[in-house]
Write an enzyme that holds these catalytic residues in place. Structure first.
Site, PDB file in Angstrom:
ATOM      1  N   HIS A 216      18.204-101.385 -20.198  1.00 55.32           N
ATOM      2  CA  HIS A 216      17.369-101.490 -21.519  1.00 55.32           C
ATOM      3  C   HIS A 216      16.066-102.053 -20.904  1.00 55.32           C
ATOM      4  O   HIS A 216      14.894-101.514 -21.428  1.00 55.32           O
ATOM      5  CB  HIS A 216      17.638-102.140 -22.652  1.00 55.32           C
TER       6      HIS A 216
ATOM      7  N   GLU B 217      19.996-105.227 -18.119  1.00 57.95           N
ATOM      8  CA  GLU B 217      18.803-104.660 -17.256  1.00 57.95           C
ATOM      9  C   GLU B 217      18.366-103.311 -17.296  1.00 57.95           C
ATOM     10  O   GLU B 217      17.387-102.942 -17.412  1.00 57.95           O
ATOM     11  CB  GLU B 217      19.291-104.896 -15.825  1.00 57.95           C
TER      12      GLU B 217
ATOM     13  N   TYR C  32      22.543-105.620 -27.801  1.00 60.50           N
ATOM     14  CA  TYR C  32      23.334-105.997 -26.679  1.00 60.50           C
ATOM     15  C   TYR C  32      22.558-105.706 -25.231  1.00 60.50           C
ATOM     16  O   TYR C  32      23.216-104.933 -24.591  1.00 60.50           O
ATOM     17  CB  TYR C  32      24.421-105.833 -26.816  1.00 60.50           C
TER      18      TYR C  32
END
Length: 289
Positions: free
Chosen positions: A37, A35, A32
């Site tokens: 990550h 930005e 899920y």
């Protein structure tokens, strides 16, 4: 971009890259993606330079969830995640199933081997979620063994987690660098998190109280003429959080950013971490003061 679903596939790919002299960066995630990550992907690419390979793992790790936590409800959207990874030029995504990571084949018995860190994991998240870090260190150790990265990137939003992983990598002699990238925030200060999707209606507004608590602590420390009492500052932050009708404080702690040893007197350079329930959603945040 390659999508690898088995340990053998991921190992073979990493081995092929290493034989070709390619350096490898790993970004472990539970999917899920947002930005925050993707900024970790960017950090890996910048650190490794041209010709390197970046792997993102997507695995909602059951070992780090207690029976009362949100494993079944944890947000998942693999097609969207893969599209985001392609857009960031990720070279491979490792997407194993639970049975692949924790096999218990007929006749082999239940999965029974875990990795534990027994010092840095005792406080804060470790005290609030007693089995959490055992699951984190176990799965991260497995990912390091599978992907064989030269470096791995973690987000500063999970400050204690990054410290625990760094200690594990040092103590178990994993030959890689651990990079901690800055926390990414929304325009109103809320730290980016996959769990933010649970915040509907007014809960989203109330969730900014975590950032406002950090700002209050920074203002108090910045305006002080000497060290402050941790107990008094904790009380001030708790009163702020209680102004939100659906907010409930789990913990707030001040500590040394490297050793994680709790501090009784607060001055500049100390670290703050807090966990707050907004309705049923548990959010964490932290910052250097």
């Amino acid at each position: 971009m390659k999508v690898q679903r088995t340990i053998q596939e991921m190992r073979s790919l990493s081995a092929r890259w290493r034989r070709a002299g390619r350096r490898i960066g790993l970004v472990p995630t539970m999917g899920y993606l947002h930005e925050g990550h993707l900024s970790l992907v960017d950090h890996a690419r910048q650190r490794l330079g041209r010709g390197a390979k970046v792997v993102v793992s997507i695995f909602v790790n059951p070992a780090q969830f207690a029976a009362t936590e949100d494993l079944a409800q944890y947000p998942r959207d693999l097609p969207r995640d893969l599209a985001l990874c392609r857009g960031r030029r990720v070279d491979a995504v490792f997407v194993p199933e639970s049975g692949e990571m924790y096999p218990s084949a007929a006749g082999a018995g239940a999965y029974s081997t875990f990795v534990t860190e027994e010092l840095l994991s005792r406080t804060m998240e470790g005290a609030s979620r007693p089995t959490h870090f055992r699951g984190v260190t176990t799965v991260v150790a497995k990912l390091f063994n599978i992907a064989q990265p030269d470096l791995a990137v973690f987000g500063a939003k999970d400050w204690q987690q990054a410290a625990v992983v760094r200690r594990m990598a040092r103590d178990l002699n994993f030959p890689l660098d651990i990079i901690v990238a800055p926390t990414m925030r929304e325009s109103d200060g809320l730290a980016m998190s996959s769990r933010n999707r649970y915040l509907e209606g007014d809960l989203r507004r109330q969730a900014t109280v975590l950032w406002r608590a950090i700002e209050l602590a920074r203002a108090r420390v910045g305006g002080a003429h000497g060290p402050l009492s941790a107990a008094r500052l904790k009380g001030a932050l708790e009163r702020l959080i209680q102004t939100q009708p659906d907010a409930r404080l789990d913990y707030v702690e001040f500590f040394d950013p490297d050793s994680l040893v709790p501090a009784s007197r607060i001055s500049a350079g100390c670290h703050l971490a807090l966990a707050v329930f907004i309705g049923k959603t548990r959010l964490i945040d932290n910052a250097r003061l």
